[in-house]
Every structure is written in C-alpha cells, then in structure tokens.
Write an enzyme that holds these catalytic residues in place. Structure first.
Site, PDB file in Angstrom:
ATOM      1  N   SER A  86       0.831  -1.196   0.000  1.00  0.00           N
ATOM      2  CA  SER A  86       0.000   0.000   0.000  1.00  0.00           C
ATOM      3  C   SER A  86       0.874   1.258   0.000  1.00  0.00           C
ATOM      4  CB  SER A  86      -0.960  -0.059   1.187  1.00  0.00           C
ATOM      5  OG  SER A  86      -2.019   0.856   1.037  1.00  0.00           O
ATOM      6  N   HIS A 100      -7.365  -6.194   0.234  1.00  0.00           N
ATOM      7  CA  HIS A 100      -6.180  -5.340   0.289  1.00  0.00           C
ATOM      8  C   HIS A 100      -5.010  -5.953   1.050  1.00  0.00           C
ATOM      9  CE1 HIS A 100      -4.313  -1.449  -0.288  1.00  0.00           C
ATOM     10  NE2 HIS A 100      -4.096  -1.289   1.014  1.00  0.00           N
ATOM     11  N   ASP A 123      -9.934  -6.051  -4.040  1.00  0.00           N
ATOM     12  CA  ASP A 123      -9.396  -4.865  -3.360  1.00  0.00           C
ATOM     13  C   ASP A 123     -10.154  -3.616  -3.807  1.00  0.00           C
ATOM     14  OD1 ASP A 123      -7.833  -2.930  -2.147  1.00  0.00           O
ATOM     15  OD2 ASP A 123      -5.930  -3.817  -2.790  1.00  0.00           O
TER      16      ASP A 123
END
Length: 255
Positions: free
Chosen positions: A80, A234, A206
């Site tokens: 991320s 995610h 996601d």
C-alpha cells in the site's frame, strides 16, 4: 532520525515496508516463514510505530531515512503506502534496490481524471476529517475497508487490529500527514523508468487499490510479474498467506 526495524533470518537483505497507520509487525508472519531464505528487515516507517519523527512526512523524507538506514543493495517489499515509498526509493536510487515487490499498492491512490482505479477523493477526505474527532474509530473503519470483500474478511480485520498498536500508539499528526501522502502521490509518469525486476501481488477484491491499477503497472513496468490472488482484498499476505509466500520466495530465488 533513528529508523526502527526488526531483523529476522540470514542471507540477502530484504526490506519490508508497511502501509498507512500500521507498523513492521504486519510482516512478522511472512518474514518468519521466509527467514531461511534471506535476512528480513521489518521497518517502522517514519512517523509510525517506533520510528517517531518531528519532520513532516513525505515520500522524499521517508526515502532519505531508508537510504541512511540501508547503505547497501537490498530487495524491497512495499504494501500500500509502503509500496509508493519503495517505488520512490527505486526511482531515486536505482543502484541501491535489487528488486521491488509491490503488494496491493498503486502509483496513484486517489481518483483523478482518466484514473478511476483508486479511492474516491471523498473517501480520503472523510478519513482525514474524522481523525481529529475519533482517530481510533477512524483507524478501525480503515481496517474494515481494507478487509471488505475478502473471503477471509473477519480474519484479516482481526489480525490488523491486533497489530495496529503493537509498536505504540500512532501520532495524530503523522496519521494526517500519511493520508495527505496517499492523496497527493502520483508516480504514474515516472514508474516506466524502473529497470529492475518487479513482483506485483494484488487481490481481485481490493477496493483501495483495485485490480486494474495492478494491471496498469504490469503493462507499464518493463520487468514485471503480476500475481492475482482470487478472493483477496487489500491484505493478501494475511488472507492468502501461503500463496503470497510462495510467490515471494519464487521471485527472489530467480534474481
């Protein structure tokens, strides 16, 4: 600043970078499983966990801290926001990084004209606005969003919740600055210059970094391998742990 990281294993150096509001503990399980293959450094990014800082957060200052802490060639895994930091590091120090692994990450996290594979601006603004009123509740909602749609959503949310404060409570200022980084980061016009091996690990459910963002990276990066974890959101390194570890081991062994 003193960048905190925990180290496990022996061999080639692998640096692991977590996402917004988290800390290096999120990687402990997968790094432990890979400890026989390499030496893994689980970093608390500046402003997170045990890496306290009074300097405003930015991609540049985070790269400065990493460059100082690891003055030797390394493999880097970024999840991320950590993936954006890793990408910026690879762009600035191409001789420093041996490979790059991007996990549920994106060159641009917020929707813009012509770029819909990202979070709506409204979503990020709502998280930023709610931090001052109830930062704990905001983090819990963000964890729920990361797990949303995953076939193991409850397991993922519980795991992230357990690790959230493992290295101490986050700084409210750092949380706000981290969200601003997610809002403002846009590396799309630069990532094509990356000339190193890149592994992309994405979940097809996601909602924060949708699968088309990974597909775009796979088409843009000259040496990319694209792994899609079906049923993952995610956090594929939790929900699809074994498949994630297998892909990471195979990728590093081939370099």
């Amino acid at each position: 600043m003193n960048l905190h990281f925990d180290t496990v294993g022996r061999g080639d150096d692998v640096v692991w970078l977590h996402g917004w509001a988290m800390n290096g503990a999120v990687w402990r399980d997968v790094a432990g499983a890979l400890a026989g293959d390499a030496c893994h450094h689980l970093v608390d990014l500046p402003g997170h966990g045990r890496s306290a800082t009074d300097t405003p957060l930015s991609l540049a200052m985070m790269v400065d801290a990493l460059d100082a802490a690891f003055p030797f060639p390394v493999h880097v895994v970024g999840w991320s926001l950590g993936g954006a930091v890793a990408t910026a590091w690879a762009l600035r120090s191409p001789d420093k990084l041996r490979s790059l692994s991007l996990v549920a990450s994106s060159p641009c996290f917020m929707q813009r004209p012509g770029w819909g594979s990202a979070m709506p601006e409204k979503t990020l603004a709502q998280f930023a606005a709610s931090l001052g009123d109830d930062w704990r509740g905001t983090l819990k909602r963000f964890i729920s969003l990361q797990a949303m749609g995953d076939e193991s959503a409850r397991v993922v949310a519980r795991r992230l919740g357990d690790e959230l404060f493992e290295h101490g409570e986050p700084s409210l200022t750092a949380l706000a600055e981290g969200l601003a980084m997610l809002r403002d980061t846009d590396l799309r016009d630069r990532v094509g210059a990356l000339g190193l091996p890149v592994l992309l690990q994405f979940g097809d459910r996601d909602t924060l970094t949708p699968l088309p963002a990974g597909a775009w990276l796979a088409q843009t990066l000259p040496q990319a391998e694209f792994v899609v974890h079906r049923g993952a959101a995610h956090v594929p390194f939790v929900s699809h742990r074994d498949a994630f570890i297998s892909a990471q081991r195979r990728f590093l062994a081939a370099i």
